[in-house]
Design an enzyme around this catalytic site. Structure first.
Site, short mmCIF file in Angstrom:
data_model
loop_
_atom_site.label_atom_id
_atom_site.label_comp_id
_atom_site.label_asym_id
_atom_site.label_seq_id
_atom_site.Cartn_x
_atom_site.Cartn_y
_atom_site.Cartn_z
N ARG A 52 16.72 18.02 22.32
CA ARG A 52 17.38 16.79 22.76
C ARG A 52 17.61 15.85 21.58
O ARG A 52 18.65 15.19 21.49
CB ARG A 52 16.56 16.10 23.85
CG ARG A 52 17.25 14.82 24.29
CD ARG A 52 16.40 13.99 25.23
NE ARG A 52 16.91 12.63 25.24
CZ ARG A 52 16.25 11.58 24.79
NH1 ARG A 52 15.05 11.71 24.28
NH2 ARG A 52 16.78 10.37 24.83
N SER A 69 19.53 11.96 28.41
CA SER A 69 18.08 11.88 28.60
C SER A 69 17.60 13.30 28.87
O SER A 69 18.32 14.26 28.63
CB SER A 69 17.77 10.97 29.78
OG SER A 69 18.33 11.51 30.96
N SER A 108 12.62 13.92 41.66
CA SER A 108 12.24 12.52 41.55
C SER A 108 11.56 12.29 40.21
O SER A 108 10.55 12.93 39.91
CB SER A 108 11.27 12.16 42.68
OG SER A 108 10.61 10.96 42.39
N SER A 140 9.07 8.35 34.89
CA SER A 140 9.67 7.33 34.03
C SER A 140 8.99 5.99 34.23
O SER A 140 9.00 5.14 33.36
CB SER A 140 11.17 7.21 34.33
OG SER A 140 11.35 6.79 35.66
N GLY A 150 6.28 14.12 36.44
CA GLY A 150 5.38 13.11 35.90
C GLY A 150 5.86 12.66 34.54
O GLY A 150 6.93 13.04 34.07
N ILE A 207 5.94 12.38 30.41
CA ILE A 207 5.74 13.33 29.31
C ILE A 207 4.62 12.78 28.43
O ILE A 207 4.73 11.69 27.89
CB ILE A 207 7.03 13.52 28.50
CG1 ILE A 207 8.15 14.02 29.42
CG2 ILE A 207 6.80 14.51 27.36
CD1 ILE A 207 9.48 14.19 28.73
N HIS A 263 7.14 24.70 54.62
CA HIS A 263 6.42 25.96 54.81
C HIS A 263 6.93 26.79 55.98
O HIS A 263 6.47 27.91 56.22
CB HIS A 263 4.92 25.70 54.96
CG HIS A 263 4.08 26.75 54.32
ND1 HIS A 263 4.47 28.07 54.21
CD2 HIS A 263 2.84 26.67 53.74
CE1 HIS A 263 3.53 28.76 53.60
NE2 HIS A 263 2.52 27.94 53.30
N ASP A 316 7.61 30.31 51.33
CA ASP A 316 6.19 30.60 51.12
C ASP A 316 5.79 30.26 49.70
O ASP A 316 6.62 30.00 48.84
CB ASP A 316 5.89 32.07 51.46
CG ASP A 316 6.76 33.01 50.65
OD1 ASP A 316 7.17 34.04 51.19
OD2 ASP A 316 7.07 32.70 49.47
#
Lengths: 376, 485
Positions: free
Chosen positions: B294, B309, B402, B406, B427, B429, B455, B459
């Site tokens: 990046r 980003s 989601s 950030s 989550g 970085i 579910h 599976d």
């Protein structure tokens, strides 16, 4: 130079409220003061008007404020912006809508339009005298020009083109009368913006009376906004018997005018510009189209809007097109949302998204929703 | 002023029974502690209200007539009421807004008291000279409210009103009284330096200065308007002081308001999500190579006018994974009878906007390059921050990511947004120590991913394989090149 001496005096005065102590002390009883705003932001200038109304002692002296804004539509205190101007077009063009505190109709402002606000004590409130200043100034610049004030306090050029409209606000002890002056405004933009956003609005809000308009510049190329501004200032000072007065340029920032920033954000807020609209209802037909099969259908929508929020929504769609329950649910999801496209879309999205549906049904529901949102 | 007070005194006398007429009692309202001036940030219309407990007997009801507006205007339209029946008003509080031929007029109250009747409704025409509201006054018209209950002997006929407390006479002009009132000062505690111990304005200001330790320059405007504008814009430099008085009790109450706007939307979505049996699966991804990639590509992208980003990479990797595991891009119907495998990968991105949680989606990611995704994300982010996301952007999603990282957090337990069947929460970085393939300790950029899936049709093994594939693409971005369409 004037500003510098004002700043020095302000520093001396300490916690003094006024940003113009020297200018205000100038002149004796019956004197007038001319201010020119350096801002072109409509909200900041309206906030400046409020500030002067609230803080300046106007018993012995009047004030004339001259100001210009970049493009905006200004509606009167009790008007309905959805009925007065095309909000969709304005959003696309980046033209904001503002609501002033005085009554009256909707006007289009841009840098070719001059605004004048005459501040006086309640007793000294005299709109005719103020308009005489305007007509007098124009006659001084261009002798023989046919400008006349009417009974409704408009100023007409050549007997039927409106070049100025008036509105006023009267408080307990002070009053202000402001009017516009069309010098070189963008008339094409004016006429395209000053039409209703959507059909079928029923409201008791103050309605505007449309009139044919003309720019002073079209009549005489020598009448520029700056030239007219200067002449207006001179005329005002002469009318009020002030000798040796001058135009004081002011920057309406928080430093010089304590509390103005709060006023600006209040005037800019959606709850003031749109939410203050008196209760109204929208009753109109919608042309629905199925995106895949190219079938069409007509439906009706009836919405009640109070304080800018949808109070109730009734959709009448032929049951063959969409199930009644689905339409009722869509209508229910819009209740409580602001009458504004993005909020309505956000309110309807969970309903449209969350339940698994037949693809065609889904597409039609989405089309119905888009049609309703297009009304806002 | 003198004539007025004498008049009210007589009014009071007349209302009293004979036995008390010997000592004229002027029952005055008790000021409660609630009349602290509200902070200056309230708008002009919400003027300070003095709360008074009503005295044992009621005052007269006065009809407040609509006064002459000027310019020969005989009728106006009532546009807005600021009060309703039963509200307490003070002198100069705004009562209503009327409109007459383009002039908007604020009508203010002439009396202190309680509104008993509004004679007009909104949009009705009000006539000048006719009653506008009925106000029940406390002690009589045009008397500025006094402090403390006192029993005064027979009123003297001097020019200024008196207040006798504990045998001391305190003289002060009404203007000075008002200033003391606004600042919660008992006149009995101020030393008067005027003639006969009269309390002057300077005495009040000195008293305040001593109390607060601040110098309070009276604004030039207020000096000239002291008796006329008591309620407008209390300057912040005059704090209310209550010397030697019990502490005011501030009671904060529960506030109940109906669910509106995005709260309602969330309730709807989450109630539907509750029907889905969720299972979670979490993993960590080493993004060290992606970070380097990046960094290289950022400049090129910005040269093309698009901010790059990590999200476009995550989204594209997810789409590549969905090609191998289409069941994660599906939808199950209400009766759980059929699965619809969606053709388009419309990957939604949970966004925190001014309107709350919105999930706009990027359409047809399977057809887009990483750069195209980045450009579309820029567009959605701009619309989201200005509150302009439309219906088509907000609906039609088939899979969601989601980026809660950030803002913060490592592992999460995201809720699936129906009618989708899977969702991933990224989550933050973090740079953590890890062992590489040679057993050496290296700095690694670690991201935690938390998946949730339905579910009923998915599976654990499927989810795990999809997650491994997604992780593989990101840990070794070069492998994405092999499968790019």
């Amino acid at each position: 130079m004037v500003l510098q001496s004002l700043c020095a005096l302000r520093a001396q005065a300490g916690a003094s409220l006024s940003g113009l102590p020297a200018a205000l002390e100038h002149g004796g009883p019956g004197a007038g003061l001319v201010l020119r705003s350096l801002s072109t932001d409509v909200f900041r200038n309206l906030a400046l008007e409020d500030w002067i109304h609230d803080h300046v002692d106007l018993r012995s002296r009047g004030v004339l404020l001259l100001w210009r804004n970049s493009a905006a539509v200004v509606v009167g205190r009790h008007q309905n912006p959805w009925r007065e101007c095309d909000l969709r077009l304005m959003r696309r063009s980046g033209v904001p809508v503002a609501r002033r505190r005085s009554g009256g109709g909707a006007v289009f402002h841009d840098l070719g339009n001059l605004n004048l606000t005459f501040f006086s004590s309640r007793g000294g409130y005299d709109r005719r005298r103020n308009l005489r200043v305007v007509t007098g100034a124009l006659e001084a610049l261009r002798p023989g020009i046919d400008v006349r004030a009417t009974d409704r306090f408009d100023i007409l050029l050549d007997g039927h083109y409106k070049i100025s409209g008036t509105a006023a606000k009267l408080g307990r002890t002070v009053a202000y009368h402001h009017c516009t002056l069309l010098c070189s405004a963008d008339r094409r933009l004016l006429s395209s913006l000053l039409r209703p956003t959507c059909p079928g609005i029923h409201s008791n809000a103050t309605a505007s009376l449309p009139s044919p308009v003309q720019n002073l510049l079209d009549n005489d190329p020598s009448l520029t906004p700056d030239g007219i501004l200067q002449q207006l200032a001179e005329q005002y000072l002469t009318e009020w018997g002030v000798r040796g007065g001058s135009v004081v340029a002011v920057q309406p920032d928080e430093q010089s005018f304590a509390g103005i920033d709060r006023s600006v954000s209040e005037l800019r807020s959606w709850d003031w510009t749109h939410g203050r609209t008196p209760k109204f209802s929208v009753h109109t037909t919608l042309e629905l189209a199925d995106p895949t099969s190219a079938e069409v259908c007509t439906a009706t929508a009836h919405l009640e809007v109070k304080s800018g929020r949808v109070e109730s929504c009734k959709l009448s769609v032929p049951p063959a097109w969409l199930p009644r329950a689905a339409c009722a649910d869509l209508a229910a999801s819009l209740v409580g949302a602001r009458f504004c496209p993005s909020e309505a879309a956000a309110a309807a999205a969970p309903f449209l998204q969350s339940e698994p549906r037949d693809v065609d049904l889904d597409a039609r529901l989405r089309n119905l929703c888009e049609n309703i949102v297009a009304l806002m | 002023m003198a004539a007025v007070t004498r008049c009210s005194f007589h009014l009071v006398r007349r209302l009293l029974s004979h036995q008390y007429k010997r000592r004229c009692v002027r029952v005055q309202t008790i000021k409660t502690h609630k009349d602290q001036q509200p902070p200056a940030f309230l708008s002009k219309l919400n003027n300070a209200r003095l709360f008074h407990t009503t005295s044992a007997w009621r005052g007269p009801i006065l009809q407040f007539k609509l006064s002459d507006i000027g310019e020969g205007i005989m009728e106006v339209v009532v546009k807005e009421w600021y009060v309703k029946e039963g509200d307490k008003v003070s002198q100069f509080d705004s009562i209503c807004e009327v409109q007459s031929d383009k002039a908007s007029v604020t009508i203010t109250s002439r009396y202190d008291g309680v509104i008993r009747k509004l004679h007009y409704t909104v949009d009705e025409i009000a006539l000048v000279g006719k009653p506008l509201v009925d106000i029940e006054t406390d002690t009589g018209p045009e008397v500025p409210q006094e402090e403390d209950v006192v029993e005064t002997p027979a009123m003297s006929r001097e020019e200024h009103t008196h207040q006798e407390i504990k045998g001391h006479k305190t003289q002060a002009t009404p203007a000075v009284r008002r200033l003391a009132l606004e600042n919660n000062i008992k006149l009995s505690e101020v030393v008067g330096t005027g003639k006969d111990g009269r309390i002057l304005k300077e005495d009040i200001l000195n008293f305040l200065a001593k109390q607060t330790g601040a110098i309070l320059p009276p604004s030039p405007f207020r000096e000239t308007h002291e008796s006329q504008r008591p309620k407008e814009k209390q300057p912040a430099t005059q704090p209310a002081t209550q010397p030697a008085a019990p502490k005011p009790v501030l009671t904060t109450k529960d506030v109940t308001e109906s669910l509106k706007g995005f709260h309602k939307a969330m309730v709807r979505t989450m109630t539907a999500a509750l029907k889905i049996p969720h299972f979670g699966f979490c993993d960590e991804v080493d993004l060290s190579r992606l970070v380097a990639l990046r960094a290289d590509l950022k400049a090129i992208s910005e040269a093309r006018g698009v901010k790059l980003s990590y999200m476009p990479f995550f989204i594209k990797a997810a789409s590549l994974g969905l090609l191998h595991f289409p069941i994660l891009n599906a939808s199950i119907d209400e009766a759980c009878q059929n699965i619809t495998y969606k053709a388009a990968h419309n990957i939604g991105l949970a966004m925190d906007t001014s309107q709350g949680l919105l999930v706009p989606n990027v359409k047809n990611v399977q057809l887009l390059s990483v750069f195209d995704i980045a450009r579309d994300l820029n567009r959605l982010q701009a619309l989201g921050s200005s509150g302009q996301l439309g219906t088509s952007d907000l609906t039609g999603g088939t899979f969601t990511l989601s980026n809660i990282g950030s803002i913060g957090g490592t592992y999460a337990k995201p809720v699936i947004l129906p009618p989708e069947v899977a969702i991933g929460a990224l989550g933050k970085i973090q740079i953590l120590p890890r062992f590489d393939s040679n057993g050496q300790l290296v700095k690694a950029h670690i991201l935690n991913i938390s998946w949730s899936a339905d579910h009923r049709i998915i599976d654990g093994a499927t989810m795990c394989r999809f997650s491994n594939l997604w992780r593989q693409y990101l840990e070794n971005p070069a492998s994405m090149v092999l499968d790019l369409k």
